[in-house]
Design a protein around this motif. Structure first.
Motif, short mmCIF file in Angstrom:
data_model
loop_
_atom_site.label_atom_id
_atom_site.label_comp_id
_atom_site.label_asym_id
_atom_site.label_seq_id
_atom_site.Cartn_x
_atom_site.Cartn_y
_atom_site.Cartn_z
N THR A 185 44.63 35.03 52.63
CA THR A 185 43.33 34.39 52.39
C THR A 185 42.38 34.53 53.57
N ASP A 186 42.88 35.03 54.70
CA ASP A 186 42.02 35.25 55.85
C ASP A 186 41.39 36.64 55.83
N GLN A 187 41.75 37.45 54.85
CA GLN A 187 41.29 38.83 54.81
C GLN A 187 40.15 38.99 53.79
N PRO A 188 39.02 39.61 54.23
CA PRO A 188 37.88 39.80 53.32
C PRO A 188 38.25 40.56 52.04
N LEU A 189 39.21 41.48 52.15
CA LEU A 189 39.61 42.25 50.97
C LEU A 189 40.15 41.36 49.86
N PHE A 190 40.77 40.23 50.25
CA PHE A 190 41.31 39.33 49.23
C PHE A 190 40.20 38.77 48.35
N PHE A 191 39.09 38.40 48.97
CA PHE A 191 37.99 37.83 48.20
C PHE A 191 37.30 38.90 47.34
N LEU A 192 37.26 40.13 47.86
CA LEU A 192 36.73 41.24 47.06
C LEU A 192 37.62 41.46 45.83
N ALA A 193 38.93 41.40 46.05
CA ALA A 193 39.87 41.58 44.94
C ALA A 193 39.73 40.44 43.92
N LEU A 194 39.54 39.23 44.43
CA LEU A 194 39.40 38.07 43.54
C LEU A 194 38.16 38.20 42.66
N VAL A 195 37.05 38.63 43.29
CA VAL A 195 35.82 38.84 42.52
C VAL A 195 36.01 39.92 41.46
N ALA A 196 36.67 41.01 41.84
CA ALA A 196 36.91 42.10 40.90
C ALA A 196 37.76 41.64 39.72
N LEU A 197 38.76 40.81 39.98
CA LEU A 197 39.61 40.29 38.91
C LEU A 197 38.81 39.41 37.95
N ILE A 198 37.99 38.52 38.53
CA ILE A 198 37.19 37.60 37.69
C ILE A 198 36.17 38.37 36.87
N VAL A 199 35.46 39.29 37.53
CA VAL A 199 34.46 40.10 36.81
C VAL A 199 35.12 40.92 35.71
N GLY A 200 36.30 41.46 35.99
CA GLY A 200 37.01 42.25 34.99
C GLY A 200 37.33 41.44 33.75
N VAL A 201 37.83 40.23 33.97
CA VAL A 201 38.14 39.36 32.83
C VAL A 201 36.87 39.00 32.06
N GLN A 202 35.80 38.70 32.78
CA GLN A 202 34.54 38.33 32.12
C GLN A 202 33.97 39.49 31.29
N LEU A 203 34.01 40.69 31.85
CA LEU A 203 33.51 41.86 31.11
C LEU A 203 34.35 42.11 29.86
N PHE A 204 35.66 41.96 30.00
CA PHE A 204 36.54 42.16 28.84
C PHE A 204 36.24 41.13 27.76
#
Length: 320
Positions: A272-291
């Protein structure tokens, strides 16, 4: 069945209407055509509707439809198409810059050469540079995107087989893209004819530079709607899947790197200290929303059809 229906959208053109209708009558009667002239008043604020009343009272080939407010040229054409009874439907503008002398040749191209649609090309225009230069750029982009080799998509002078206008629906500002809409409905034999362009005799133009900006937005809209309206999941689902997989892969790599680091006794950062984690989290949420968006759009498409209703205040010579 009549040979020709001439559909003319009207917005504040009271000065030109008598002369235009007389010109159409003179040309088509001389050629021996059976025809009707459909004047669709798009909520004019001048005396256009009263002029249409007088013209229709004198001549039954003139028919009028009046909107209670301004809906736009696409709405006027859409309603005109719905009531047209001619084998060939010809559209033209009411400002007398389109010549009725061209109607006979357009009719013959549709009837004898079998074109589904023939579009006019105002090769020599009597317009200022502020209109001609943006228009050429607009038409070039539309040709590239649509794959239709027309020089002047926005020319109001066009001719159609009756079945074409009865099977397409236009709304908003989509009148510029009728050739594209017709092509996607299976009417792909589209021709072009060089037509004369008359200097404006009455009034002023009703369109400003904003129509070119709106035109590009409409091009994107009509391209998307016609390509994905039957299967929106193909668009949203694909983007959603790519976004979700991107987020999942990044998350997996972060978790795997931490497990490996702990196993080898190496110092590791919290995930959770890594910026990539939040990028991945956003991508997961956006992916679900688009689907989910694609899924809901698919359900709506299967249960509803798009329809736009226009409030017509009065009809003349059209019966009920």
């Amino acid at each position: 069945m009549l040979q020709i229906s001439v559909v003319i959208p009207v917005f504040n053109e009271e000065e030109s209407l008598p002369e235009l209708v007389a010109w159409i009558n003179r040309v088509l009667k001389k050629q021996g055509f059976t025809y009707e002239v459909l004047l669709v008043d798009d909520g004019s604020t001048d005396g256009s509707w009263e002029v249409i009343r007088r013209l229709a009272a004198k001549d039954t080939v003139v028919k009028g439809i009046g909107f209670n407010r301004n809906y736009g040229k696409s709405a006027a054409l859409d309603v005109g198409f719905s009531v047209a009874t001619g084998e060939v439907v010809v559209t033209m503008d009411a400002d007398m810059q389109d010549s009725p002398d061209e109607i006979a040749d357009l009719y013959r191209m549709v009837k004898e050469e079998g074109y589904h649609l023939v579009s006019g090309w105002k090769k020599e225009r009597h317009d200022p540079v502020t209109k001609t230069v943006p228009s050429r750029f607009f038409n070039a982009v539309t040709r590239i995107i649509s794959g239709i080799k027309l020089h002047d998509f926005n020319c109001g002078l066009k001719a159609y087989q009756s079945k074409v206008v009865k099977n397409i629906h236009i709304y908003g500002e989509m009148h510029r893209y009728i050739p594209l809409i017709a092509k996607w409905h299976g009417y792909g034999k589209i021709g072009e004819k060089v037509v004369s362009h008359q200097p404006r005799k009455y009034g002023t133009t009703k369109f400003g530079i904003e129509r070119f900006i709106n035109g590009f937005l409409d091009l994107i809209s009509v391209s998307f709607v016609n390509r994905y309206r039957k299967n929106p999941m193909h668009f949203f689902g694909t983007l959603g899947t790519l976004s979700f997989l991107t987020g999942f892969i990044i998350t997996f790599k972060l978790v795997y790197a931490k497990i490996q680091g702990l196993r080898l006794g190496e110092p590791v950062r919290e995930i959770t200290d890594q910026p990539l984690f939040f990028l991945a989290l956003v991508a997961l949420i956006v992916g679900v929303q688009l689907f989910l968006t694609g899924f809901l759009a698919e359900m709506m498409t299967s249960n509803t059809s798009r329809r736009t209703d226009y409030t017509i205040s009065e009809k003349i010579n059209l019966g009920d």
